[in-house]
Design an enzyme around this catalytic site. Sequence first.
Site, PDB file in Angstrom:
ATOM      1  N   ASN A  87       5.513   1.799  -5.169  1.00  0.00           N
ATOM      2  CA  ASN A  87       6.085   0.474  -4.905  1.00  0.00           C
ATOM      3  C   ASN A  87       6.010  -0.420  -6.133  1.00  0.00           C
ATOM      4  O   ASN A  87       5.034  -0.391  -6.880  1.00  0.00           O
ATOM      5  CB  ASN A  87       5.358  -0.191  -3.736  1.00  0.00           C
ATOM      6  CG  ASN A  87       5.543   0.591  -2.450  1.00  0.00           C
ATOM      7  OD1 ASN A  87       6.441   1.427  -2.376  1.00  0.00           O
ATOM      8  ND2 ASN A  87       4.720   0.332  -1.460  1.00  0.00           N
ATOM      9  N   ASP A  89       6.232  -3.696  -5.675  1.00  0.00           N
ATOM     10  CA  ASP A  89       5.690  -4.978  -5.218  1.00  0.00           C
ATOM     11  C   ASP A  89       4.209  -5.065  -5.586  1.00  0.00           C
ATOM     12  O   ASP A  89       3.611  -4.084  -6.044  1.00  0.00           O
ATOM     13  CB  ASP A  89       5.921  -5.161  -3.697  1.00  0.00           C
ATOM     14  CG  ASP A  89       5.136  -4.157  -2.844  1.00  0.00           C
ATOM     15  OD1 ASP A  89       3.911  -4.028  -3.035  1.00  0.00           O
ATOM     16  OD2 ASP A  89       5.751  -3.506  -1.968  1.00  0.00           O
ATOM     17  N   HIS A 104       6.180   3.438 -10.633  1.00  0.00           N
ATOM     18  CA  HIS A 104       7.589   3.085 -10.877  1.00  0.00           C
ATOM     19  C   HIS A 104       7.773   1.678 -11.435  1.00  0.00           C
ATOM     20  O   HIS A 104       8.877   1.141 -11.380  1.00  0.00           O
ATOM     21  CB  HIS A 104       8.402   3.266  -9.586  1.00  0.00           C
ATOM     22  CG  HIS A 104       8.529   4.708  -9.176  1.00  0.00           C
ATOM     23  ND1 HIS A 104       8.910   5.113  -7.917  1.00  0.00           N
ATOM     24  CD2 HIS A 104       8.311   5.856  -9.885  1.00  0.00           C
ATOM     25  CE1 HIS A 104       8.928   6.447  -7.869  1.00  0.00           C
ATOM     26  NE2 HIS A 104       8.556   6.912  -9.036  1.00  0.00           N
ATOM     27  N   GLY A 170       3.715   6.120   4.033  1.00  0.00           N
ATOM     28  CA  GLY A 170       5.042   5.497   3.986  1.00  0.00           C
ATOM     29  C   GLY A 170       5.925   5.915   2.833  1.00  0.00           C
ATOM     30  O   GLY A 170       6.525   5.071   2.181  1.00  0.00           O
ATOM     31  N   THR A 171       6.032   7.208   2.622  1.00  0.00           N
ATOM     32  CA  THR A 171       6.964   7.679   1.590  1.00  0.00           C
ATOM     33  C   THR A 171       7.727   8.894   2.102  1.00  0.00           C
ATOM     34  O   THR A 171       7.150   9.747   2.788  1.00  0.00           O
ATOM     35  CB  THR A 171       6.257   8.002   0.254  1.00  0.00           C
ATOM     36  OG1 THR A 171       7.198   8.657  -0.614  1.00  0.00           O
ATOM     37  CG2 THR A 171       5.026   8.872   0.421  1.00  0.00           C
ATOM     38  N   SER A 172       9.002   8.955   1.754  1.00  0.00           N
ATOM     39  CA  SER A 172       9.833  10.081   2.194  1.00  0.00           C
ATOM     40  C   SER A 172       9.556  11.325   1.347  1.00  0.00           C
ATOM     41  O   SER A 172      10.063  12.395   1.655  1.00  0.00           O
ATOM     42  CB  SER A 172      11.310   9.703   2.116  1.00  0.00           C
ATOM     43  OG  SER A 172      11.633   9.310   0.794  1.00  0.00           O
TER      44      SER A 172
HETATM   45  P1  OAD Z   1      11.868   5.749   1.071  1.00  0.00           P
HETATM   46  O1  OAD Z   1      12.756   4.630   1.516  1.00  0.00           O
HETATM   47  O2  OAD Z   1      12.513   6.972   0.528  1.00  0.00           O
HETATM   48  O3  OAD Z   1      10.954   6.201   2.275  1.00  0.00           O
HETATM   49  C1  OAD Z   1      10.271   5.260   3.051  1.00  0.00           C
HETATM   50  C2  OAD Z   1       9.400   5.987   4.046  1.00  0.00           C
HETATM   51  O4  OAD Z   1       8.670   5.002   4.758  1.00  0.00           O
HETATM   52  C3  OAD Z   1      10.184   6.813   5.088  1.00  0.00           C
HETATM   53  O5  OAD Z   1       9.632   8.120   5.153  1.00  0.00           O
HETATM   54  C4  OAD Z   1       9.955   6.042   6.384  1.00  0.00           C
HETATM   55  O6  OAD Z   1       9.854   6.904   7.529  1.00  0.00           O
HETATM   56  C5  OAD Z   1       8.633   5.361   6.115  1.00  0.00           C
HETATM   57  N1  OAD Z   1       8.383   4.134   6.881  1.00  0.00           N
HETATM   58  C6  OAD Z   1       9.256   3.201   7.303  1.00  0.00           C
HETATM   59  N2  OAD Z   1       8.622   2.218   7.949  1.00  0.00           N
HETATM   60  C7  OAD Z   1       7.295   2.529   7.918  1.00  0.00           C
HETATM   61  C8  OAD Z   1       6.114   1.899   8.411  1.00  0.00           C
HETATM   62  N3  OAD Z   1       6.148   0.736   9.063  1.00  0.00           N
HETATM   63  N4  OAD Z   1       4.928   2.522   8.176  1.00  0.00           N
HETATM   64  C9  OAD Z   1       4.864   3.705   7.524  1.00  0.00           C
HETATM   65  N5  OAD Z   1       5.946   4.335   7.043  1.00  0.00           N
HETATM   66  C10 OAD Z   1       7.140   3.762   7.243  1.00  0.00           C
HETATM   67  O7  OAD Z   1      10.826   5.114   0.028  1.00  0.00           O
HETATM   68  P2  OAD Z   1       9.887   5.852  -1.045  1.00  0.00           P
HETATM   69  O8  OAD Z   1       9.451   7.187  -0.559  1.00  0.00           O
HETATM   70  O9  OAD Z   1       8.842   4.876  -1.430  1.00  0.00           O
HETATM   71  O10 OAD Z   1      12.102   4.433  -6.854  1.00  0.00           O
HETATM   72  O11 OAD Z   1      10.916   6.022  -2.232  1.00  0.00           O
HETATM   73  C11 OAD Z   1      10.469   6.552  -3.436  1.00  0.00           C
HETATM   74  C12 OAD Z   1      11.218   5.926  -4.578  1.00  0.00           C
HETATM   75  O12 OAD Z   1      12.624   6.005  -4.357  1.00  0.00           O
HETATM   76  C13 OAD Z   1      10.969   4.433  -4.759  1.00  0.00           C
HETATM   77  O13 OAD Z   1       9.810   4.159  -5.500  1.00  0.00           O
HETATM   78  C14 OAD Z   1      12.198   3.984  -5.492  1.00  0.00           C
HETATM   79  C15 OAD Z   1      13.231   4.745  -4.700  1.00  0.00           C
HETATM   80  O14 OAD Z   1      14.425   5.007  -5.316  1.00  0.00           O
HETATM   81  C16 OAD Z   1      12.734   3.757  -7.818  1.00  0.00           C
HETATM   82  O15 OAD Z   1      13.422   2.778  -7.619  1.00  0.00           O
HETATM   83  C17 OAD Z   1      12.510   4.340  -9.175  1.00  0.00           C
END
Ligand code: OAD
Length: 231
Positions: A87, A89, A104, A170-172
């Site tokens: 993140n 933030d 990132h 909370g990451t995909s």
């Molecule tokens: P994603 O948007 O790919 O994934 C978000 C994850 O959070 C998903 O698996 C959701 O199921 C989960 N989620 C949603 N609400 C939630 C909650 N309340 N509690 C727990 N989990 C929840 O975001 P990231 O995996 O962080 O990079 O994405 C990785 C990177 O892709 C980011 O850092 C960014 C993006 O492009 C850059 O911009 C370089």
Amino acid sequence: MKRIVVLSGAGMSAESGVSTFRDSNGLWHNHRIEEVATPAAWENNPKLVLEFYNQRRKQLFEVEPNAGHKALVKLEEKFNVQIITQNVDDLHERAGSTNVLHLHGELKKARSTLDPTLVYTLDHWELNWGDKCEKGSQLRPHIVWFGESVPLIGEAVNIISGADVVLVIGTSMVVYPAAGLIGYAADAIPKYYIDPKAFHVSGISKLTAIREKAGSAVPRLVEELLAGGER
Ligand code: OAD
């Protein structure tokens, strides 16, 4: 002191009101990555890129850490906690976590396009075309864009290699190299994956999937870890 390493992603901050990237209505459904988050985007239309990150930064000044961020702070009472976050933030820091590595980049920072060692902390949300570093070159968001290398990945690998417990929150797990970090954790240590869409990660042993939101699941798991329990 046992070392707990947290790998957090956008879902960590979702309940604070920060949009994720790939959920329905996530940022990458409303914006094209190639237009706002790549070196080519910066080359072609820097004002659009600045505006995209200005909107994210503006939102960041309006949100607060949630129960999940706060619970991780409590974990420091008994454990050596290191957070590796994707993140951009600052909600982990604002909650009070002391060791946070931003893989990132950071939304509240800007850096020189001439000298990458010149990094500035912003106390306002707008970064404009014409805002320059002390050497006179344009400032850009301090963000790792797609197609750029991740300067802190080596440090992150070292940290997770020495973990006693890992929490993935909370990451995909689709963006590399961040998604590959879990593979550096020792086989024998417990790993927890908190995400409503948590899935089985092939080849990773001792991984417990907790398919819930961070705001409720993290405080509960933290209490269990503080009480000495493991699932
Ligand atoms: P994603 O948007 O790919 O994934 C978000 C994850 O959070 C998903 O698996 C959701 O199921 C989960 N989620 C949603 N609400 C939630 C909650 N309340 N509690 C727990 N989990 C929840 O975001 P990231 O995996 O962080 O990079 O994405 C990785 C990177 O892709 C980011 O850092 C960014 C993006 O492009 C850059 O911009 C370089």
